[in-house]
Design an enzyme around this catalytic site. Structure first.
Site, PDB file in Angstrom:
ATOM      1  N   ARG A   1       4.002 -18.306  -1.229  1.00 23.01           N
ATOM      2  CA  ARG A   1       3.036 -18.097  -2.316  1.00 23.01           C
ATOM      3  C   ARG A   1       2.957 -19.300  -3.252  1.00 23.01           C
ATOM      4  NH1 ARG A   1       3.813 -11.690  -4.056  1.00 23.01           N
ATOM      5  NH2 ARG A   1       2.518 -10.847  -2.371  1.00 23.01           N
TER       6      ARG A   1
ATOM      7  N   LYS B   1       4.307   5.490   8.227  1.00 22.29           N
ATOM      8  CA  LYS B   1       3.705   6.763   7.849  1.00 22.29           C
ATOM      9  C   LYS B   1       2.187   6.764   7.867  1.00 22.29           C
ATOM     10  CE  LYS B   1       7.304   8.612   4.886  1.00 22.29           C
ATOM     11  NZ  LYS B   1       7.656   8.918   3.502  1.00 22.29           N
TER      12      LYS B   1
HETATM   13  C1  3PG Z   1       2.937  -8.147  -4.675  1.00 20.17           C
HETATM   14  O1  3PG Z   1       4.016  -8.732  -4.563  1.00 20.17           O
HETATM   15  O2  3PG Z   1       2.509  -7.348  -3.830  1.00 20.17           O
HETATM   16  C2  3PG Z   1       2.109  -8.464  -5.869  1.00 20.17           C
HETATM   17  O3  3PG Z   1       2.653  -9.520  -6.574  1.00 20.17           O
HETATM   18  C3  3PG Z   1       1.902  -7.256  -6.748  1.00 20.17           C
HETATM   19  O4  3PG Z   1       3.110  -6.851  -7.324  1.00 20.17           O
HETATM   20  P1  3PG Z   1       3.228  -5.383  -7.943  1.00 20.17           P
HETATM   21  O5  3PG Z   1       3.162  -4.435  -6.764  1.00 20.17           O
HETATM   22  O6  3PG Z   1       4.549  -5.335  -8.669  1.00 20.17           O
HETATM   23  O7  3PG Z   1       2.065  -5.169  -8.866  1.00 20.17           O
END
Ligand code: 3PG
Ligand code: MG
Length: 398
Positions: free
Chosen positions: A37, A198
């Protein structure tokens, strides 16, 4: 998908550019264990700096309930600087207020600011307009490069995009282009491969996707629910028996829509889920009462590979077996290798996403062979459910 503004539509010269990134990366013992990322953010940062803008990077990290040093973005400073070709990264220990303003004011051309975790402030997750205004005060324009957080209607994603001239960054743009090419305007036939544990977590996805694709191959434990719904024995396998009616409704709706459903014909079974246990590969009509289905069998893998050969576009979410525990990774790896081979040969446009899927592709050593691998988990799923993502909607061109 609405048309959206991109970085190329935005004049950034001499401007402070607030960049919403997703730096929610895995960290162990203070070290980032997967920098994907961070690396995907580099083209946006380079474009801004080369055009004379000053990037001010903001992100959430983890799910803190207020300020929490263990959830700081500080360990990201060094990998971010490295990903940005060694450009200096100045860290602000708060994402708003005097400390953030001070760091932003110190920024020199070619430097990047990184603000502390947005979720240290409750206003972020509440999409609080006042918190968004505090963020907006730090920049002149706004770029959202966080597709993987686009399903969150949070202040730095939704409210903020309406306070400043806003555009999609390079990574957001690449994600939207790849996903659009896979489902909105695809070269047919299109096949979807959906796996995972699931049915209940992927109901909306299945309902949406059968109206979009020509073939749907179902694997993983969720296939057991479909096999059970067809009256087959699933032994002690993971299975949502209460969803049998739903599974049957999905199968008949798929038939009405002309979407071919591919379910496992054979299975790799064992008495327990442990590495290296004794396994038995059998037809799905012969699963013993004490056994668990833990992977698709070789015939099923072959059937999916043939369907891939006959398709031009693939959307993939979810492994087809308990791939973290060998030998139950074989089905997923065989399919991953086939997808890679067909993509390399220019015969298949392949898009995959979701944490487990990305891990499976990495285990198969084929990540770079697919047309596009999304860094998104939840956002990729919601997109596959046909939902409007707040982070994408906020960028729609007027
Ligand atoms: C992820 O890692 O899927 C995104 O950064 C979103 O994170 P979150 O599910 O904590 O909002
Ligand atoms: Mg998540």
């Amino acid at each position: 998908m609405p048309r959206f503004c991109t970085l190329d539509d935005l004049d950034v010269a001499g401007k402070r550019v607030l960049v919403r990134a997703d730096l929610n990366v895995p960290v162990r013992d203070g070290k980032v264990t997967d920098t994907t990322r961070i690396e995907r953010l580099a083209p946006t940062l380079a474009a801004i700096v080369e055009r004379g803008g000053k990037p001010i990077v903001m992100s959430h990290f983890g799910r803190p309930k207020g300020p929490d040093p263990s959830q700081s973005l500080r360990p990201i400073v060094e990998p971010l600087s490295r990903a940005a070709g060694g450009r200096p990264v100045r860290f602000a220990s708060d994402c708003v207020g005097p400390e953030a303003k001070r760091v932003v004011a110190l920024l020199r051309p070619g430097e990047i600011a990184l603000l502390e975790n947005l979720r240290f402030h409750p206003g972020e997750e509440k999409n609080d307009p006042e918190f968004a205004r505090q963020l907006a005060a730090l920049g002149d324009v706004y770029v959202d490069d966080a597709f993987s957080a686009a399903h969150r209607a949070h202040a730095s994603i939704a409210a903020l995009a309406h306070l400043l001239p806003a555009a999609a960054g390079k990574n957001m743009q690449a994600e939207l282009d790849a996903l659009g090419a896979a489902l909105e305007n695809p070269t047919r036939p299109v096949i979807a491969l959906v796996g995972g544990a699931k049915v209940s977590t992927k109901l909306d996805l299945l309902q949406f996707i059968i109206g979009k694709v020509d073939r749907l191959a179902i694997g993983g434990a969720m296939a057991n629910t479909f096999l059970y719904a067809q009256g087959r024995p699933v032994g002690r396998s993971l299975c949502e028996q209460n969803l049998a009616d739903t599974a049957r409704a999905i199968l008949s709706r798929a038939q009405e829509r002309g979407c071919e459903i591919i379910l496992p014909e054979d299975a790799v079974t064992a008495e327990k889920l442990e590495p290296g246990v004794v396994t038995r590969t059998i037809g799905v009509n012969a699963v013993p009462a004490t056994a668990m289905i833990l992977d698709i069998g070789p015939q099923s893998a072959e059937r999916i590979c043939q369907a891939l050969e006959a398709s031009k576009t693939l959307v993939w979410n979810g492994p087809v077996g308990a791939f973290e525990t060998p030998p139950f990774d074989r089905g997923t790896i065989a399919i991953a290798k086939k997808v890679a081979e067909l993509t390399r040969a220019g015969r298949l446009m392949s898009v995959a996403g979701g944490g487990d899927t990305v891990a499976a592709l990495a285990a198969a050593g084929v990540t770079d062979d697919l047309t596009y691998v999304s860094t998104a988990g939840g956002a990729f799923l919601e997109w596959l459910e046909g939902r409007e993502l707040p982070g994408v909607a906020a960028l729609a061109a007027p």
